[in-house]
Write an enzyme that holds these catalytic residues in place. Structure first.
Site, PDB file in Angstrom:
ATOM      1  N   GLU A  83       0.826  -1.218   0.000  1.00 32.61           N
ATOM      2  CA  GLU A  83       0.000   0.000   0.000  1.00 32.61           C
ATOM      3  C   GLU A  83       0.855   1.260   0.000  1.00 32.61           C
ATOM      4  O   GLU A  83       0.473   2.278  -0.587  1.00 32.61           O
ATOM      5  CB  GLU A  83      -0.947   0.035   1.203  1.00 32.61           C
ATOM      6  CG  GLU A  83      -1.834   1.271   1.163  1.00 32.61           C
ATOM      7  CD  GLU A  83      -2.964   1.275   2.172  1.00 32.61           C
ATOM      8  OE1 GLU A  83      -3.488   2.365   2.426  1.00 32.61           O
ATOM      9  OE2 GLU A  83      -3.301   0.200   2.694  1.00 32.61           O
ATOM     10  N   ARG A  84       2.023   1.239   0.626  1.00 31.01           N
ATOM     11  CA  ARG A  84       2.886   2.427   0.645  1.00 31.01           C
ATOM     12  C   ARG A  84       3.294   2.785  -0.787  1.00 31.01           C
ATOM     13  O   ARG A  84       3.292   3.956  -1.167  1.00 31.01           O
ATOM     14  CB  ARG A  84       4.115   2.153   1.516  1.00 31.01           C
ATOM     15  CG  ARG A  84       5.062   3.336   1.639  1.00 31.01           C
ATOM     16  CD  ARG A  84       6.086   3.062   2.741  1.00 31.01           C
ATOM     17  NE  ARG A  84       7.146   4.053   2.741  1.00 31.01           N
ATOM     18  CZ  ARG A  84       8.291   3.947   2.077  1.00 31.01           C
ATOM     19  NH1 ARG A  84       8.530   2.853   1.361  1.00 31.01           N
ATOM     20  NH2 ARG A  84       9.200   4.886   2.128  1.00 31.01           N
TER      21      ARG A  84
END
Length: 284
Positions: A83-84
């Protein structure tokens, strides 16, 4: 009776992909970034904006070198790991991102996301503790099983879970990076909630080390050595306001006082829910 999901080689294989060498991507394809959605159960809640900006700059120059692992969810794809990179890619203005598409159960999605974040040291101590608690409560695992899953000792899991015994104010200071896990362990030696809050606030205000905190803890354990702090009850007006906003916004709302400041906290699940809240709050 629900059957526990076995981790086995399938999840280990996925972790291998999630931790692949930077120079050896193994993307199945690319997907429009608009078709990818964050995992609502993602254990990591806070992303450092400066670090995201740095990663976004790198992505603009070099692209995404490690694909994002996703799974099909309806007409979109849900992030399993990465997700980062997804958030940074949006910040960089990318239209498409490389992905690895896998068929993963709801139960294993959270486990995989937690393991990835732990291996990358991306979680703050409170997020880590909340992740372990979710595995215990929602996945029916024992502390021993959680310890094997994340390659840590049983005592490490127990000590991390103890952080959730801290008052909310102290947990918030930890989430903000103002207190370390070492500070928290020293603060836990204080038996009363009031004493723990007072010691935490003193540590932050004076920038005390862990050793200094350990030395001070006995003083805050003895109420005769310090002036007691009487917490003010939550005003009825706060409770009424929170109830009215919960009904109006259809989400959980808290109105409270934290360290002398009055705050309103509004929960939301994802970016779409946030956009809906903004629309409701700014509508004429």
């Amino acid at each position: 009776m629900a059957k526990k999901s076995g981790l086995g080689k399938g999840l280990e294989s996925l972790m291998g992909e999630a931790n692949a060498e930077v120079g050896a991507p193994a993307a199945d394809s690319t997907l429009p970034i608009t078709k990818i959605k964050p995992n609502k159960g993602q254990p990591r809640k806070n992303f450092n904006p400066d670090e995201l900006a740095e990663l976004a700059d790198s992505i603009k120059q070099n692209g995404i070198l490690q694909p994002i692992i996703v799974r099909k969810k309806g007409i979109t794809y849900e992030i399993v790991a990465g997700e980062r990179r997804y958030q940074a890619a949006k910040l960089a203005g990318l239209d498409e991102v490389p992905v690895v598409i896998r068929d993963i159960s709801d139960e294993d999605v959270f486990k995989l996301a937690l393991i990835e974040n732990l291996q990358r040291s991306d979680l703050n101590p409170i997020e880590e503790a909340q992740g372990y608690k979710q595995l215990l409560d929602n996945n029916g695992l024992t502390q021993e099983e959680v310890a094997r899953l994340v390659s840590k000792s049983r005592s490490a899991i127990t000590n991390t879970l103890r952080l959730l015994d801290l008052p909310d104010e102290v947990q918030e200071l930890m989430s903000e990076g103002k207190l370390t896990a070492g500070h928290a362990r020293a603060i836990l030696a204080v038996p009363s909630e009031e004493g723990r809050v007072r010691l935490a606030e003193k540590v932050v205000a004076q920038g005390l080390s862990v050793r200094q905190t350990e030395t001070l803890a006995p003083l805050f354990s003895d109420n005769s050595q310090a002036e007691p702090v009487h917490r003010q009850p939550v005003p009825q007006s706060f409770k009424r306001a929170a109830r009215q906003m919960r009904l109006a916004l259809d989400t959980n709302v808290k109105v409270k006082t934290v360290r002398g400041r009055n705050k309103v906290e509004i929960e939301f699940e994802d970016e779409d829910a946030l956009a809906h809240l903004v629309d409701l709050l700014t509508r004429d």
